[in-house]
Write a protein that holds these residues in place. Structure first.
Motif, PDB file in Angstrom:
ATOM      1  N   ALA A 307      29.382  52.689  37.193  1.00 47.81           N
ATOM      2  CA  ALA A 307      28.298  52.021  37.925  1.00 47.81           C
ATOM      3  C   ALA A 307      27.646  50.898  37.121  1.00 47.81           C
ATOM      4  O   ALA A 307      27.138  49.927  37.687  1.00 47.81           O
ATOM      5  N   ASN A 308      27.664  51.030  35.791  1.00 53.22           N
ATOM      6  CA  ASN A 308      27.031  50.023  34.934  1.00 53.22           C
ATOM      7  C   ASN A 308      27.906  48.765  34.890  1.00 53.22           C
ATOM      8  O   ASN A 308      29.024  48.799  34.375  1.00 53.22           O
ATOM      9  N   PRO A 309      27.424  47.632  35.423  1.00 52.55           N
ATOM     10  CA  PRO A 309      28.246  46.406  35.444  1.00 52.55           C
ATOM     11  C   PRO A 309      28.725  45.984  34.061  1.00 52.55           C
ATOM     12  O   PRO A 309      29.817  45.402  33.925  1.00 52.55           O
ATOM     13  N   PRO A 313      35.275  47.989  33.987  1.00 58.16           N
ATOM     14  CA  PRO A 313      36.446  47.249  33.485  1.00 58.16           C
ATOM     15  C   PRO A 313      36.943  46.204  34.486  1.00 58.16           C
ATOM     16  O   PRO A 313      36.946  46.436  35.692  1.00 58.16           O
ATOM     17  N   TYR A 314      37.308  45.050  33.959  1.00 59.90           N
ATOM     18  CA  TYR A 314      37.994  44.014  34.731  1.00 59.90           C
ATOM     19  C   TYR A 314      39.186  43.563  33.898  1.00 59.90           C
ATOM     20  O   TYR A 314      39.156  43.610  32.667  1.00 59.90           O
ATOM     21  N   PHE A 315      40.246  43.087  34.574  1.00 59.73           N
ATOM     22  CA  PHE A 315      41.525  42.873  33.897  1.00 59.73           C
ATOM     23  C   PHE A 315      41.973  41.416  33.969  1.00 59.73           C
ATOM     24  O   PHE A 315      41.762  40.736  34.973  1.00 59.73           O
ATOM     25  N   PHE A 360      42.432  43.371  43.492  1.00 60.74           N
ATOM     26  CA  PHE A 360      41.701  42.106  43.429  1.00 60.74           C
ATOM     27  C   PHE A 360      40.261  42.322  42.960  1.00 60.74           C
ATOM     28  O   PHE A 360      39.707  41.507  42.229  1.00 60.74           O
ATOM     29  N   HIS A 361      39.667  43.444  43.368  1.00 61.51           N
ATOM     30  CA  HIS A 361      38.281  43.745  42.978  1.00 61.51           C
ATOM     31  C   HIS A 361      38.137  43.817  41.457  1.00 61.51           C
ATOM     32  O   HIS A 361      37.116  43.409  40.905  1.00 61.51           O
ATOM     33  N   TYR A 362      39.181  44.339  40.776  1.00 62.61           N
ATOM     34  CA  TYR A 362      39.097  44.555  39.325  1.00 62.61           C
ATOM     35  C   TYR A 362      39.697  43.401  38.518  1.00 62.61           C
ATOM     36  O   TYR A 362      39.899  43.518  37.313  1.00 62.61           O
TER      37      TYR A 362
END
Length: 535
Positions: A307-309, A313-315, A360-362
């Motif tokens: 939940a914490n932005p 994780p983003y890739f 796509f979200h990640y």
């Protein structure tokens, strides 16, 4: 190792599998075969590191051929074992007890040792729970050493395993066992088993030539592909990773240090275990990858639900070959999910866009995503049209690549690759029609290196070529109601040769004159013969 050697090794191992399978089907036997190949790699890698670590203290077993050097060292140095294993964990990231090494297991098999089955049980359990710093629980869960398919009694099962392991040991003896060699053999066998498994193969295997296209695309600079490959990726995700071959292909495009960490997710327990073995077998350290067993559409991975932005994780790169037109059960709760709420839900009959939106979200803002999907996503209406329209209006669809039919083991339908970006410079969409560029095979069609290179080169430099590729402005896509069917933008019709009517008329007049002359001459012959002339 040459390509011919790789093929020879693969053929030897496949012949062993074919010969020894007996009562098992291909899927069951695959798990035994690949697990022993995996154990062989872990053992050889470990023993090479142990020899380097111990140096001149590493024993010579020339006069004691029935034991491994490491077992002999353990017997002679019981007080130093703990410190040695501590060093090995630091240097190779895992420990294998001497009695569980492939050399020991193969010797037990050769001598028909009645303790082989029990030793394998203990060895697999140790590797799962204690060998690595991170536990690999269930790694061998698909291998039932107590299966009646091996034999009804313990002695029968033990004898069968002795035969299988002895044959594999003999087959491998003439080959190097570095990670590239055994890794290639492992991939070859997965491909062979996939070929024999028909539709079920789609669950775990993406043909290497298609993997090469996706990995070639996502390793190029995402904003300026023409500048070439990126030197480093922090992270890459495959959320339907199967046996992990697509992730490994991305890693190969760079080098062993080109990706900080590899992430994969897989719902099927068998293929999840295959993926973890495949990573380790290709020399990816346990700290360099994380594979999660769980349902992607339900987003069961806690790491992704952070939940914490700041911690979410983003890739850098996302690649995937999810199951085509998978039936799913979207609920109201899922409709409010952050992955889907701005787009709407994919229909029950086809989760293709649900998979796409998950990945796509990640994706990082500067990242690139390449996903294999059935052609229907390009033109189907309803909910899919609304999702497609929003992605296009937001400038997220960069490239559409149409591939030939019959490239997969699991289906004969033609598929496409969609390349997506959250921030892309061109305000058009590149269409590549590669459907007619392939080599026809008996069972599957194949993409040759020249076909793969042409696709990647066209993407990289956004090349335009008649009947093959074209950059289409958004205005034209809008006039086509956001339909991305490739044939709307690139004509593949064979043009009929233009007919010159005046030339045809001249030819007909000339023929008419010839007919009149021939008739006149013929009638002269008939007159000489006293016969009536032709009309």
């Amino acid at each position: 190792m040459t390509e011919q050697d790789q093929k020879q090794l693969g053929n030897i191992l496949w012949a062993i599998a074919d010969q020894l399978r007996g009562a098992m089907n291909a899927d069951d036997f695959r798990d035994y075969m690949l697990s022993f190949l995996f154990l062989r790699y872990l053992s050889d890698n470990y023993e090479a590191a142990a020899q380097k670590e111990l140096g001149s203290d590493y024993p010579d077993t020339q006069h004691q051929p029935n034991t491994t050097p490491l077992q002999l060292w353990y017997d002679r140095n019981p007080g130093d074992i703990a410190e040695f294993e501590k060093q090995m964990r630091r240097k190779v990231h895992y420990v294998i007890k001497p009695q569980h090494l492939w050399g020991s297991i193969a010797e037990m098999a050769r001598t028909q040792n009645e303790e082989l089955l029990r030793t394998l049980h203990d060895g697999f359990k140790y590797i799962e729970n204690e060998s690595f710093e991170s536990t690999f629980q269930g790694l061998f869960s698909e291998i039932n050493l107590d299966s009646e398919k091996l034999g009804k009694k313990y002695s029968d099962r033990n004898a069968k395993l002795c035969t299988i392991i002895t044959k594999i040991a003999e087959g491998l003896a003439q080959f190097s066992t570095d990670s590239d060699t055994l890794g290639d053999a492992y991939e070859y066998l997965i491909g062979q088993f996939a070929s024999g498994s028909g539709k079920k193969a789609g669950e775990f295997y993406t043909p290497q030539q298609i993997s090469s296209i996706l990995s070639g695309i996502v390793t190029l600079d995402s904003q300026e592909p023409s500048t070439g490959k990126r030197k480093h990726l922090d992270s890459v995700l495959d959320f339907a990773c199967g046996s992990g071959s697509l992730l490994l292909n991305v890693r190969r495009q760079l080098d062993s240090h080109g990706i900080s960490k590899i992430y994969g997710q897989e719902k099927n327990i068998t293929t999840y275990n295959l993926a973890r073995m495949n990573m380790l077998l290709h020399g990816v350290k346990d700290s360099e990858f994380e594979i999660f067993h769980g349902d992607t559409l339900l987003n069961e991975w806690d790491m992704l639900r952070e939940a914490n932005p700041a911690k979410k994780p983003y890739f850098d790169a996302v690649v995937a070959n999810p199951p085509f037109s998978y039936r799913w059960e979207p609920t109201e709760v899922i409709g409010e999910d952050v992955r889907f709420k701005n787009y709407g839900l994919a229909p029950k009959s086809a989760a293709d866009f649900a998979f796409l939106l998950h990945g796509f979200h990640y994706l990082k803002p500067e990242g690139v995503m390449a996903i294999i999907l059935p052609h229907g996503v390009l033109f189907r209406g309803g909910a899919e049209e609304r999702i497609r329209r929003k992605l296009l209006e937001d400038g997220n669809i960069d490239t559409v690549i149409g591939l030939p039919a019959n490239l997969f083991y699991s289906t004969g339908i033609p598929v496409c690759i969609l390349v997506l970006k959250k921030c892309k410079k061109p305000d058009d969409v590149l269409f590549i029609n590669a459907s007619e560029h392939f080599e026809k095979g008996k069972r599957q069609n194949r993409l040759l290196p020249k076909h793969i290179d042409k696709i990647i080169d066209t993407y990289q430099f956004r090349r335009k070529e008649e009947r093959y590729s074209r950059c289409v402005p958004m205005e034209e896509i809008e006039t086509n109601d956001y339909n991305l069917n490739i044939s709307r933008y690139i004509s593949t019709a064979v043009l009929e040769e233009e007919v010159d009517l005046s030339a045809v008329n001249r030819e007909l007049l000339a023929l008419d004159k010839k007919i009149v002359a021939a008739t006149k001459k013929h009638n002269e012959f008939l007159k000489e013969l006293g016969l009536p002339p032709l009309p």
